[in-house]
Design an enzyme around this catalytic site. Structure first.
Site, short mmCIF file in Angstrom:
data_model
loop_
_atom_site.label_atom_id
_atom_site.label_comp_id
_atom_site.label_asym_id
_atom_site.label_seq_id
_atom_site.Cartn_x
_atom_site.Cartn_y
_atom_site.Cartn_z
N CYS A 45 0.83 -1.22 0.00
CA CYS A 45 0.00 0.00 0.00
C CYS A 45 0.85 1.27 0.00
O CYS A 45 0.34 2.35 -0.23
CB CYS A 45 -0.93 0.00 1.20
SG CYS A 45 -2.01 -1.44 1.25
N HIS B 62 -2.68 6.99 3.71
CA HIS B 62 -3.26 5.79 3.12
C HIS B 62 -4.59 5.48 3.82
O HIS B 62 -4.66 5.46 5.05
CB HIS B 62 -2.28 4.63 3.26
CG HIS B 62 -2.86 3.31 2.90
ND1 HIS B 62 -3.64 3.13 1.77
CD2 HIS B 62 -2.82 2.10 3.53
CE1 HIS B 62 -4.03 1.88 1.72
NE2 HIS B 62 -3.55 1.23 2.77
N ASN C 261 -10.23 0.26 1.46
CA ASN C 261 -8.78 0.29 1.27
C ASN C 261 -8.46 -0.15 -0.16
O ASN C 261 -8.65 -1.32 -0.50
CB ASN C 261 -8.13 -0.65 2.30
CG ASN C 261 -6.62 -0.71 2.18
OD1 ASN C 261 -6.05 -0.26 1.18
ND2 ASN C 261 -5.97 -1.28 3.17
N1 COA Z 1 -17.86 -8.51 11.11
C1 COA Z 1 -18.18 -8.89 12.34
N2 COA Z 1 -17.26 -9.34 13.21
C2 COA Z 1 -15.99 -9.41 12.79
C3 COA Z 1 -15.60 -9.03 11.49
C4 COA Z 1 -16.60 -8.57 10.63
N3 COA Z 1 -16.34 -8.18 9.38
N4 COA Z 1 -14.28 -9.22 11.38
C5 COA Z 1 -13.83 -9.69 12.55
N5 COA Z 1 -14.88 -9.81 13.40
C6 COA Z 1 -14.88 -10.28 14.77
C7 COA Z 1 -13.70 -11.18 15.09
O1 COA Z 1 -13.97 -12.50 14.73
C8 COA Z 1 -13.59 -10.99 16.57
O2 COA Z 1 -14.57 -11.81 17.20
P1 COA Z 1 -14.24 -12.57 18.58
O3 COA Z 1 -13.96 -11.48 19.56
O4 COA Z 1 -15.50 -13.32 18.83
O5 COA Z 1 -13.05 -13.43 18.28
C9 COA Z 1 -14.01 -9.54 16.82
O6 COA Z 1 -14.73 -9.15 15.63
C10 COA Z 1 -12.86 -8.60 17.01
O7 COA Z 1 -11.89 -8.89 16.01
P2 COA Z 1 -10.57 -8.06 15.90
O8 COA Z 1 -9.73 -8.64 14.81
O9 COA Z 1 -9.97 -7.92 17.26
O10 COA Z 1 -11.15 -6.64 15.44
P3 COA Z 1 -10.39 -5.28 15.32
O11 COA Z 1 -11.03 -4.26 16.16
O12 COA Z 1 -8.90 -5.46 15.43
O13 COA Z 1 -10.71 -4.89 13.80
C11 COA Z 1 -9.64 -4.85 11.66
C12 COA Z 1 -10.25 -5.73 12.76
C13 COA Z 1 -9.14 -5.76 10.57
C14 COA Z 1 -10.70 -3.91 11.16
C15 COA Z 1 -8.46 -4.04 12.27
O14 COA Z 1 -7.60 -4.89 12.98
C16 COA Z 1 -7.68 -3.32 11.22
O15 COA Z 1 -8.17 -2.44 10.55
N6 COA Z 1 -6.35 -3.62 11.10
C17 COA Z 1 -5.51 -2.99 10.12
C18 COA Z 1 -5.73 -3.65 8.78
C19 COA Z 1 -5.12 -2.87 7.65
O16 COA Z 1 -5.08 -1.68 7.68
N7 COA Z 1 -4.65 -3.59 6.65
C20 COA Z 1 -4.12 -3.04 5.47
C21 COA Z 1 -2.86 -2.34 5.70
S1 COA Z 1 -2.25 -1.61 4.27
#
Ligand code: COA
Length: 359
Positions: A116, A256, A286
């Site tokens: 990215c 980004h 994204n």
């Molecule tokens: N809908 C509903 N629930 C979801 C879900 C969705 N789309 N995706 C994950 N969950 C659930 C998980 O299973 C987890 O459930 P559990 O507690 O029962 O295990 C819960 O939500 C929390 O998951 P978690 O991964 O801790 O959520 P988060 O707050 O970290 O958010 C992202 C997840 C991916 C949105 C976040 O980590 C993120 O944005 N990370 C950066 C990713 C990024 O920028 N990538 C590209 C970089 S260039």
């Protein structure tokens, strides 16, 4: 003493596919909800490429728009760089397909892979090519078709990504300003945090890699999140330091677009008010290397970038990689409507017709 040449963004253009995939649509595909996606990411909808669209086809349209906005002849372009993690092919480079599509027959062309952060890397290299005198015009494109490498059964990733392309044309700065400083970095220790495991030389495509879904994005979201919220402020400060400036001297930060919460955390850590942090993540999700140029084009077209204003473009992504570019926005020089301009416009129109015809 000779005056140092600076590079300037003299044209810009973006393209996003027509098809909109909303959070409600996703809720029909995986166990998720509009509420969860908006609260955790800020994303409301994203664009998906039509079956006949590819990274090269979207990049070509964005590139043509950038040339048209500068009134530039494609034959004047010396170099085409396409930053992408989703090239049309492993080879030839998508940049060569764009070079052919826009008719930039005098240009060298290559792809750049920095996840990215790819557009920021490409912009920095393009600027250095102009500053060194090696090139007069460089077309820098960020384009992605992430929908083709998304696991549509994985709710942890499929809600995040979208498709699109953005491009800028770099030329020599004729007014004060231009690209004032660049900063690039990488840390391969986090290479596994965001990865497309198969399809390369380590795990060539096989029935097994397909069955194991290894041709789709695999991500440790929380690790990437923590990295992003730290690296945006760090990279922004580094690029400003190089120019002897501070955060208070910045009119806009275009980071980004990965997650609205990342943008918010970065703005708090940097001490930049939210209104100076450009955001369009709600509409596109994204789009990886395309996110910063799409946002830049929108900000410019909305009249939010005025001559003399300073903008930090800052990216982070797979690799891990990061980078920031400090731009002082220049006067928009209206294209000369002379004979070469008319010929260039005709050539663009002809290329567009041919593309429509080939579809
Ligand atoms: N809908 C509903 N629930 C979801 C879900 C969705 N789309 N995706 C994950 N969950 C659930 C998980 O299973 C987890 O459930 P559990 O507690 O029962 O295990 C819960 O939500 C929390 O998951 P978690 O991964 O801790 O959520 P988060 O707050 O970290 O958010 C992202 C997840 C991916 C949105 C976040 O980590 C993120 O944005 N990370 C950066 C990713 C990024 O920028 N990538 C590209 C970089 S260039």
């Amino acid at each position: 003493m000779s005056k140092a040449v600076k590079a300037q963004i003299i044209g810009w253009g973006a393209y996003v596919p027509r098809r909109v995939l909303t959070n409600a649509d996703l809720a029909q595909m995986v166990d998720t909800s509009d509420e969860w996606i908006v609260e955790r990411t800020g994303i409301r909808e994203r664009r998906l490429a039509a079956p006949d669209e590819t990274t090269a086809s979207m990049a070509t349209i964005a590139a043509e728009r950038a040339l048209a906005s500068a009134g530039a002849d494609p034959l004047a372009v010396d170099l085409v760089i396409v930053a992408t993690a989703t090239p049309d092919y492993l080879f030839p480079a998508t940049a060569c397909l764009v070079q052919r599509g826009i008719g930039a027959k005098s240009a060298a062309a290559f792809d750049l892979g920095a996840g990215c952060s790819g557009f920021i890397y490409a912009l920095a290299l393009g600027a250095h090519a102009i500053e060194s005198g090696a090139c007069r015009y460089v077309l820098v494109v960020g384009a992605e078709t992430l929908s083709r490498i998304t696991n549509w059964q994985d709710r942890g990733t499929c809600v995040l990504f979208g498709d699109g392309a953005g491009a800028v044309l770099l030329g020599q700065a004729h007014s004060p300003g231009g690209i004032l400083a660049t900063h690039l970095g990488a840390d391969g220790a986090g290479a596994d945090w965001l990865i497309l495991p198969a399809g390369g030389s380590r795990k060539p495509a096989s029935a097994q890699t397909v069955a194991e879904n290894l041709h789709t994005i695999q991500m440790d979201g929380q690790k990437v999140f923590r990295f992003a919220t730290k690296i945006i402020p760090d990279a922004t400060r580094k690029v400003l330091e190089q120019a002897g400036l501070s955060v208070a001297d910045v009119d806009m930060v275009i980071a980004h677009q990965a997650n609205a919460r990342i943008l918010q955390a970065a703005s708090e850590r940097l001490g930049v008010p939210q209104e100076k942090m450009y955001a369009n993540i709600d509409r596109y999700g994204n789009t990886s290397a395309a996110s910063i140029p799409i946002a830049l084009c929108e900000a410019a077209d909305e009249g939010r970038l005025q001559a003399g204003q300073r903008v930090v473009l800052v990216g982070f992504g797979a690799g891990l990689t990061w980078g920031a570019v400090l731009v002082e926005w220049g006067e928009k020089i209206p294209p000369k409507r002379d004979l070469p301009w008319l010929l260039a416009a005709l050539r663009r129109w002809w290329a567009w017709l041919l593309r429509r015809f080939r579809r």
